[in-house]
Design a protein around this motif. Structure first.
Motif, short mmCIF file in Angstrom:
data_model
loop_
_atom_site.label_atom_id
_atom_site.label_comp_id
_atom_site.label_asym_id
_atom_site.label_seq_id
_atom_site.Cartn_x
_atom_site.Cartn_y
_atom_site.Cartn_z
N LEU A 338 3.66 28.09 52.77
CA LEU A 338 3.65 26.93 53.36
C LEU A 338 2.47 26.39 54.19
O LEU A 338 2.23 25.20 54.00
N ARG A 339 1.86 27.12 55.22
CA ARG A 339 0.87 26.52 56.02
C ARG A 339 -0.16 27.02 55.44
O ARG A 339 -1.15 25.94 55.12
N GLY A 343 -0.86 24.16 53.13
CA GLY A 343 -1.10 23.21 54.05
C GLY A 343 0.24 22.16 54.35
O GLY A 343 0.11 21.10 54.79
N LEU A 344 1.31 22.69 54.12
CA LEU A 344 2.59 21.77 54.07
C LEU A 344 3.00 21.59 55.42
O LEU A 344 3.86 20.85 55.84
N THR A 345 2.85 22.51 56.32
CA THR A 345 3.48 22.54 57.69
C THR A 345 2.47 23.15 58.75
O THR A 345 1.75 23.83 58.42
N TYR A 346 2.89 22.83 59.94
CA TYR A 346 2.17 23.47 60.95
C TYR A 346 2.68 24.86 61.13
O TYR A 346 1.73 25.90 61.72
N ALA A 373 11.14 18.44 48.51
CA ALA A 373 11.27 19.31 47.51
C ALA A 373 10.34 20.34 47.36
O ALA A 373 10.84 21.39 46.96
N LEU A 374 9.28 19.96 47.35
CA LEU A 374 8.25 21.09 47.06
C LEU A 374 8.22 22.50 48.23
O LEU A 374 8.44 23.39 47.70
N ALA A 480 15.30 15.32 43.20
CA ALA A 480 14.26 16.03 42.70
C ALA A 480 14.71 17.68 42.72
O ALA A 480 14.48 18.32 41.64
N LEU A 481 15.53 18.08 43.61
CA LEU A 481 15.86 19.37 43.78
C LEU A 481 17.18 19.59 42.89
O LEU A 481 17.66 20.77 42.67
#
Lengths: 498, 445
Positions: A338-339, A343-346, A373-374, A480-481
């Protein structure tokens, strides 16, 4: 009857117990050998491969030295050479369930306000005196225990024990402090909590997971807070004083030094009875998705909770490694995915909390709300991947190394050592058992990790998902999910109204 | 300076001395070594003299971005191998960035010393070769997420707003450590390379190694691993910068909060200034739990405020003193009066020796706790060295705090915490009217 130090020695657990085994440090000569091996004097260092590592040995600690300090008062000492501070925990084996049959505000406040003032020290005097002498005094009440804890520099231990004794035996539960605590809690539940997305998520996942029928999931009741009176606390305090007691002492000292200082305290304590486990817990049987709309926020707070092995169960060690690899470290699959990759989260981090009667695995992270959703899809994917295939050998290796390093750092400070020892005492363990657990991690292989992951993280394992973010965008993401959610408000989350 | 090394609290007793060795490698890197054989742990701490203050317009947030990029691969440490290799060896690491500097720190078992030095030297010497467009874009995105997570939290924007009010935009502290989103997203590979060349070099860094080491052997390993890291010159000190304004400023910001919060701050002194110890102790006398003036008056006794705090911040170029309080119902003008009443009391009811003694002991105990771990000691040695030029500075620094008198406390309050120099920030719930009168809306970059 008080057992003497000599008795303890006769049991092989006293001063002649092996000292903390610092000799197990990596021999410095080994590093010297590496130096000559690496061709000093060449144009530059050899950067073509990762340098060799001399794996650390697993630190050996002596067993607790056990004495009977007074009738019904068991004393446990863990000597820790070289640390500045001494820790003393007085554990009264009676708690909320013993007093009220449930977790109540009155019992919570009894534990929480014991350390605020005593017959000898008013509130401001207590704060000033403990600051002056670097005394850290805390008290709290759990389901089956009431604990008063002191951490003090060794040279101020006498002063610290005076405070601890007064707090334990003569607390005054000031009315003003009770009122302040009630006011603060109401403010959190009704005002501040519902505006804080993280607080909303924490409450929603806790109450979404634990039914109100169990003490683990008891809902806050604002009216109950308002009803608490000083007398309720005094009565509960008197009731816990008759419990059997364990006194845990850690630090750079011996029973010869500690016992005389503890006499005044323990002569007033001690009772009969059996230490009971916390309440049983039955995890939910179905998947839940709880959503809270907080309009205008760019991010969504996401949490997911699953059942995990209980403390002392056969699966505990393997699952602890699974957690490290799945989300329990920076290098974990979830944080990497994820990070680092997307790059979706800190940061995405999971925790594994095993108690005697329940285990919890919880993941928490945040991301842009339109990426919900991703991100959620990736979490589900990683859970499935772990459940199907377990860990790799490489992952097993680094996760084990991490836990061994944590173990070897147990004695870095007096506070650290006391926290670790108190944890073992809470679960009926000792340094020997705790070390065996760490050693036992070496027996976990890929197949075992897969077996345990499949049992606890498989697709049939109930999950409680919580999403706190802009409702309009969240609904699209849930569509979407293909998920249906229970929509609640922030206020409902804080009060457990779900 | 003590307060720049740690957060508040604790006692006397114990020893603040930190025996050490110091060396300068051929490439200009300063290394400090100290033994601690109580456990098998070794701590490595590297501090680069680069923070928000060193960023030029267009680079705002770059030092903090490097806090991320330094773990994303270098010439001989591909991808995320930094974390993989260190973790496999039983180590852990992290980093932080401030207005003044960036620190990278690890702890690891003594048998992993070579791995740690290999990793640290590779990124000091050869980060550029490992820095890809993909890594850069990814970490830009992570930093943006990091900023949003602050901003979405109640009161998460307050300190950025305070920065806007305290410093003019052209001041080295006139922008936030994380930087504006637009600049962070706008960094290019070339720009990032140039920033690295300018700042991440041996002559601009101090490294300490504390724990289960034998100094001569450790120095040999340091010389070996850093022998191919080129000397790229010294850092570029900031010699000229505008002074923070010494006039009143009033700002207001609406936010998704339930309570009103008032920040009263005053520009004060940089680290090392003679008044620094008295300002630190003043903060502790005002707000450090029950029995301290602001906390008792506003929080514990009268319960006008739902939280209170006071803080003295001294950085390399400048400092400020901050008093902060939140209220559920009170209007902020009334709260301001109550805070000033407490501050005025410093002149009418002089600080007692007992108050001062408590504040001093708290500070000393915090320091002793801080340097008990190898990592805490490693950080303290470096902080001392970069601040005073002497790695074992704590005893000398402590003497500065011991010399403070009650009269000094009253004097620094009267000198620095004056209404005409006060910078205030009102943070109020959306649509609320409870701010200080005349406050201008703060626009965050």
């Amino acid at each position: 009857m008080i057992l003497s130090l000599m008795t303890a020695l006769a049991l092989g657990q006293g001063a002649d117990a092996p000292e903390v085994s610092f000799s197990q440090r990596v021999p410095l000569e080994a590093l010297a050998g590496m130096e000559t091996e690496d061709a000093v004097g060449r144009a530059g260092p050899d950067r073509s491969h990762v340098p060799a590592v001399i794996p650390p040995e697993i630190l050996t600690l002596p067993a607790f030295s056990e004495v009977e300090l007074a009738p019904g008062v068991r004393g446990l000492l863990m000597p820790v050479p070289g640390v500045r501070k001494v820790g003393v925990s007085v554990i009264l084996h009676k708690g909320q369930l013993d007093l009220d049959g449930d977790t109540t505000v009155a019992s919570y406040l009894t534990g929480w306000t014991m350390d605020v003032a005593s017959a000898r020290w008013g509130m401001a005097e207590m704060s000033s005196y403990t600051d002056m002498w670097d005394l850290s005094v805390g008290s709290w009440m759990e389901q089956r225990r009431t604990v008063v804890k002191l951490v003090a520099p060794k040279e101020a231990l006498g002063r610290g024990l005076e405070v601890l004794e007064d707090v334990l035996l003569h607390p005054v539960f000031p009315e003003a402090e009770i009122k302040r605590q009630i006011k603060e809690n109401k403010r959190y539940l009704l005002d501040n909590g519902p505006t804080d997305p993280k607080a909303i998520a924490r409450s929603a996942v806790a109450y979404g997971w634990a039914s109100p029928e169990t003490p683990w999931g008891r809902r806050p009741d604002v009216k109950e807070w308002s009803k608490v009176r000083q007398d309720d606390l005094i009565a509960r305090h008197q009731a816990v004083l008759s419990a059997p007691v364990t006194v845990l002492v850690t630090g750079d000292l011996t029973w010869d030094e500690a016992q005389p200082m503890l006499q005044g305290l323990v002569s007033h304590l001690g009772g009969e009875g059996e230490a009971l486990p916390p309440a049983d817990f039955t995890p939910p049987t179905e998947r839940r998705v709880i959503a809270v709309s907080t309009p205008g926020l760019g991010q969504v707070q996401l949490m997911v909770r699953l059942a995990a092995p209980e403390r002392g169960s056969e699966d505990q060690g393997a699952f602890e490694l699974v957690n490290q690899v799945l989300g329990g470290s920076f290098l974990s699959r979830l944080n990497s995915n994820l990070r680092e990759e997307k790059g979706l989260t800190y940061g995405a981090y999971s925790s594994y909390g095993p108690d005697q009667t329940r285990g919890l695995w919880t993941l928490r992270f945040d991301t842009a709300v339109d990426k919900t959703a991703l991100a959620v899809g990736q979490v589900e994917l990683e859970l499935d991947r772990m459940a199907e295939g377990g860990m790799t050998d490489e992952e097993l290796g680094w996760s084990r190394s991490q836990l061994i390093s944590q173990w070897n750092g147990t004695l870095q400070t007096g506070s650290d050592a006391h926290t670790a020892a108190a944890d073992w005492v809470e679960y009926g363990e000792d340094p020997i058992v705790a070390r065996e657990y760490i050693v036992g991690l070496g027996a976990v292989d890929v197949a075992r990790s897969q077996e345990v992951a499949a049992r606890w993280l498989g697709p049939d394992a109930p999950r409680v998902w919580v999403m706190v973010g802009d409702g309009e965008v969240l609904r699209q993401q849930l569509d979407a999910l293909g998920w249906q959610a229970e929509w609640i408000t922030g206020d409902q989350a804080l009060l457990g109204d779900l | 300076m003590l307060l720049t090394l740690l957060s508040l609290h604790a006692f006397a007793g114990g020893d603040l001395a930190m025996p050490y060795q110091i060396h300068t490698l051929d490439n200009g890197l300063t290394v400090i070594l100290a033994e601690d054989h109580r456990t098998d742990t070794v701590a490595l701490h590297v501090r680069y003299d680069v923070g928000a203050k060193d960023e030029r317009d267009g680079e705002y947030g770059c030092a903090h971005l490097f806090e991320h990029l330094m773990f994303e691969g270098s010439a001989n440490v591909p991808g995320n191998s930094f974390d993989t290799w260190l973790t496999a060896a039983g180590g852990e690491n992290n980093a932080w960035t401030s207005e003044d500097e960036t620190a990278y720190h690890m702890t690891f078992p003594s048998g992993a010393l070579d791995v740690a030095l290999f990793l640290e030297s590779d990124r000091m010497g050869f980060l550029r070769e490992g820095l890809t467009a993909e890594n850069l874009a990814n970490q830009q995105s992570v930093v943006v997420q990091e900023r949003y997570r602050y901003y979405d939290a109640p009161n998460g924007q307050d300190y950025d707003a305070l920065t806007v009010l305290l410093y003019p935009p052209e001041h080295p502290y006139g922008h936030t450590v994380l930087g504006p989103v637009a600049q962070v997203q706008g960094f290019t590979e070339d720009g990032v390379h140039a920033f690295w060349e300018r700042n991440y070099k041996p002559g601009n860094a101090v490294l300490s190694l504390v724990g289960n080491i034998e100094p001569e052997q450790a120095l040999g390993r340091l010389r070996y691993w850093f022998s191919d890291v080129a000397d790229r010159g010294a850092g570029e000190p900031i010699l000229e910068f505008p002074e923070p304004p010494s006039t009143q400023a009033l700002g207001v910001m609406e936010d998704e909060v339930e309570e009103r919060t008032l920040y009263l701050s005053w520009p004060t002194v940089p680290t090392g200034h003679p008044d620094e110890p008295a300002l630190d102790l003043l903060a502790s006398i005002l707000s450090d739990g029950r029995g301290t003036r602001l906390d008792d008056e506003l929080y514990y006794d009268r319960q006008l405020a739902t939280s209170t705090s006071a803080w003295a911040s001294a950085n390399t170029l400048s400092g400020y003193f901050l008093v902060e309080a939140s209220v559920a119902r009170l209007k902020l003008p009334k709260l301001e009066k109550e805070i000033h009443r407490v501050l005025d009391g410093l002149q009418t009811a002089a600080v007692t020796e007992a108050e001062l003694d408590r504040a001093r002991r708290s500070l000393r105990s915090s320091m002793l706790d801080h340097i008990e771990t190898p990592q805490g000691r490693a950080g303290a040695l470096v902080a001392c060295y970069v601040t005073t030029g002497e790695a074992d500075c704590l005893d000398a620094d402590w003497a500065r705090y011991q010399a403070v008198t009650p009269a000094d406390i009253s004097r620094v309050a009267a000198t620095w915490l004056t209404p005409e120099r006060q910078v205030s920030l009102s943070v109020i719930p959306n649509g609320d009217k409870g701010a200080l009168p005349g406050a201008q809306v703060v626009v965050l970059p």
